[in-house]
Write a protein that holds these residues in place. Sequence first.
Motif, PDB file in Angstrom:
ATOM      1  N   PRO A   2      49.442  36.879  37.859  1.00 37.86           N
ATOM      2  CA  PRO A   2      49.810  36.287  36.573  1.00 37.86           C
ATOM      3  C   PRO A   2      49.797  34.762  36.566  1.00 37.86           C
ATOM      4  CG  PRO A   2      51.725  37.264  37.634  1.00 37.86           C
ATOM      5  CD  PRO A   2      50.533  37.695  38.420  1.00 37.86           C
ATOM      6  N   VAL A   3      50.141  34.143  37.685  1.00 37.67           N
ATOM      7  CA  VAL A   3      50.165  32.683  37.752  1.00 37.67           C
ATOM      8  C   VAL A   3      48.745  32.122  37.769  1.00 37.67           C
ATOM      9  CG1 VAL A   3      50.878  30.684  39.117  1.00 37.67           C
ATOM     10  CG2 VAL A   3      52.398  32.656  38.899  1.00 37.67           C
ATOM     11  N   ARG A   4      47.910  32.595  38.703  1.00 34.29           N
ATOM     12  CA  ARG A   4      46.539  32.087  38.810  1.00 34.29           C
ATOM     13  C   ARG A   4      45.717  32.428  37.574  1.00 34.29           C
ATOM     14  NH1 ARG A   4      44.021  28.975  40.210  1.00 34.29           N
ATOM     15  NH2 ARG A   4      42.289  29.781  41.440  1.00 34.29           N
ATOM     16  N   SER A   5      45.884  33.632  37.057  1.00 34.26           N
ATOM     17  CA  SER A   5      45.128  34.029  35.878  1.00 34.26           C
ATOM     18  C   SER A   5      45.444  33.111  34.699  1.00 34.26           C
ATOM     19  CB  SER A   5      45.435  35.488  35.519  1.00 34.26           C
ATOM     20  OG  SER A   5      44.670  35.903  34.418  1.00 34.26           O
ATOM     21  N   LYS A   6      46.711  32.781  34.527  1.00 33.39           N
ATOM     22  CA  LYS A   6      47.122  31.890  33.436  1.00 33.39           C
ATOM     23  C   LYS A   6      46.558  30.486  33.650  1.00 33.39           C
ATOM     24  CE  LYS A   6      51.298  30.249  31.025  1.00 33.39           C
ATOM     25  NZ  LYS A   6      51.139  28.802  31.250  1.00 33.39           N
ATOM     26  N   GLN A   7      46.601  29.999  34.892  1.00 32.61           N
ATOM     27  CA  GLN A   7      46.069  28.675  35.202  1.00 32.61           C
ATOM     28  C   GLN A   7      44.574  28.597  34.910  1.00 32.61           C
ATOM     29  OE1 GLN A   7      47.172  28.409  39.332  1.00 32.61           O
ATOM     30  NE2 GLN A   7      49.115  27.349  38.914  1.00 32.61           N
ATOM     31  N   ILE A   8      43.856  29.629  35.302  1.00 30.88           N
ATOM     32  CA  ILE A   8      42.413  29.661  35.084  1.00 30.88           C
ATOM     33  C   ILE A   8      42.092  29.688  33.604  1.00 30.88           C
ATOM     34  CG2 ILE A   8      40.370  31.143  35.331  1.00 30.88           C
ATOM     35  CD1 ILE A   8      41.572  31.924  38.119  1.00 30.88           C
ATOM     36  N   LEU A   9      42.746  30.567  32.872  1.00 27.35           N
ATOM     37  CA  LEU A   9      42.464  30.714  31.447  1.00 27.35           C
ATOM     38  C   LEU A   9      42.739  29.427  30.686  1.00 27.35           C
ATOM     39  CD1 LEU A   9      41.520  32.706  29.303  1.00 27.35           C
ATOM     40  CD2 LEU A   9      43.901  33.387  28.967  1.00 27.35           C
TER      41      LEU A   9
ATOM     42  N   ARG B  22      38.580  32.204  27.098  1.00 24.96           N
ATOM     43  CA  ARG B  22      38.538  33.590  27.565  1.00 24.96           C
ATOM     44  C   ARG B  22      37.799  33.651  28.893  1.00 24.96           C
ATOM     45  NH1 ARG B  22      33.505  36.036  27.206  1.00 24.96           N
ATOM     46  NH2 ARG B  22      31.982  35.069  25.793  1.00 24.96           N
ATOM     47  N   TRP B  23      38.068  34.704  29.674  1.00 28.57           N
ATOM     48  CA  TRP B  23      37.244  35.002  30.830  1.00 28.57           C
ATOM     49  C   TRP B  23      35.875  35.485  30.345  1.00 28.57           C
ATOM     50  CZ3 TRP B  23      38.705  35.971  36.268  1.00 28.57           C
ATOM     51  CH2 TRP B  23      39.965  35.429  36.591  1.00 28.57           C
ATOM     52  N   GLY B  24      34.854  35.267  31.134  1.00 25.06           N
ATOM     53  CA  GLY B  24      33.542  35.768  30.782  1.00 25.06           C
ATOM     54  C   GLY B  24      33.443  37.260  31.031  1.00 25.06           C
ATOM     55  N   ASN B  25      32.390  37.870  30.501  1.00 27.63           N
ATOM     56  CA  ASN B  25      32.120  39.273  30.781  1.00 27.63           C
ATOM     57  C   ASN B  25      30.647  39.418  31.168  1.00 27.63           C
ATOM     58  OD1 ASN B  25      30.493  39.995  28.275  1.00 27.63           O
ATOM     59  ND2 ASN B  25      32.362  39.234  27.334  1.00 27.63           N
ATOM     60  N   PRO B  26      30.276  40.488  31.840  1.00 30.45           N
ATOM     61  CA  PRO B  26      28.903  40.626  32.338  1.00 30.45           C
ATOM     62  C   PRO B  26      27.825  40.476  31.272  1.00 30.45           C
ATOM     63  CG  PRO B  26      30.307  42.221  33.419  1.00 30.45           C
ATOM     64  CD  PRO B  26      31.158  41.578  32.352  1.00 30.45           C
ATOM     65  N   GLU B  27      28.104  40.918  30.055  1.00 23.03           N
ATOM     66  CA  GLU B  27      27.089  40.839  29.000  1.00 23.03           C
ATOM     67  C   GLU B  27      26.727  39.390  28.652  1.00 23.03           C
ATOM     68  OE1 GLU B  27      29.588  43.078  29.048  1.00 23.03           O
ATOM     69  OE2 GLU B  27      28.151  44.656  29.524  1.00 23.03           O
ATOM     70  N   ASP B  28      27.579  38.441  29.033  1.00 23.95           N
ATOM     71  CA  ASP B  28      27.274  37.033  28.773  1.00 23.95           C
ATOM     72  C   ASP B  28      26.056  36.548  29.553  1.00 23.95           C
ATOM     73  OD1 ASP B  28      29.399  36.433  26.954  1.00 23.95           O
ATOM     74  OD2 ASP B  28      30.803  36.363  28.635  1.00 23.95           O
ATOM     75  N   PHE B  29      25.572  37.351  30.509  1.00 22.49           N
ATOM     76  CA  PHE B  29      24.482  36.910  31.376  1.00 22.49           C
ATOM     77  C   PHE B  29      23.121  37.474  30.984  1.00 22.49           C
ATOM     78  CE2 PHE B  29      28.340  36.210  33.589  1.00 22.49           C
ATOM     79  CZ  PHE B  29      28.138  35.020  34.266  1.00 22.49           C
ATOM     80  N   LYS B  30      23.104  38.378  30.023  1.00 23.87           N
ATOM     81  CA  LYS B  30      21.826  38.982  29.640  1.00 23.87           C
ATOM     82  C   LYS B  30      20.831  37.940  29.135  1.00 23.87           C
ATOM     83  CE  LYS B  30      23.005  43.778  28.467  1.00 23.87           C
ATOM     84  NZ  LYS B  30      22.949  44.791  27.373  1.00 23.87           N
TER      85      LYS B  30
END
Length: 252
Positions: free
Chosen positions: A202-209, A216-224
Amino acid sequence: MKQSFDLGNKVAAVTGGTRGIGKAIALGLAEAGADIALLQRSIENTAVKEEIEKLGVRCEIIQCDLDHLEQVKNAVPETIKRLGSLDILVNNAGIQRRSPAVDFSEEDWDSVLQVNLKAVWLLCQQAGRHMVPKQSGKIINIASLVSFQGGLYVPAYASAKGAVAQLTKALANEWSVHGVNVNAIVPGYIATEMNTALIDDPVRSKQILERIPAGRWGNPEDFKGTAVYLASEASNYVHGHLLAVDGGWLGR
């Protein structure tokens, strides 16, 4: 313009194409018309092959455990034998090991460097031996944010991905004049299995976001789209480039 992105009559080989970013890239290239060779460890896993074939293109599974050098060295010749050519290579597969540097094991170091760097080099070399004489081809490596940054608790991964970035540039310097494009995609923080530990923290995820401008975090479809661009004629004058797909992280 549509013709510039058309991959009809092209053959693409993709490592790590059974899940995550690799699966999305394989499907994206197939949707653009390419026949696909899935270079994968398990030949019994046919789910992605079946999904690709529903798009009306050919798909072959080539056994390629990146820990086994003979399988790695045979992957490109086998692809050419079974699909007739190789026009696009995507080096996507990778592994991760996390540990403080003082405790990082030699075994983990060797495993990460083998899969994330040596196998990439050997596949690039094999592809180059086919593409350079025919004066055309596209090689797409998958780098990382740690190609630019050091990361935390991932010394082997950072070392390998830093080297992948330099390998991409080195090969581009040699092969551009022969009509072979060598580039790399740089994923940011993507919601895939490799990042489960970060997502669940929860700490690292919040820091990253909070640092990602896109929110938002990326998702695999962003690479098509990115993969199709680098694999197509639309990128013919793009050489040795590291294209970040990171929601703006590196620009923050």
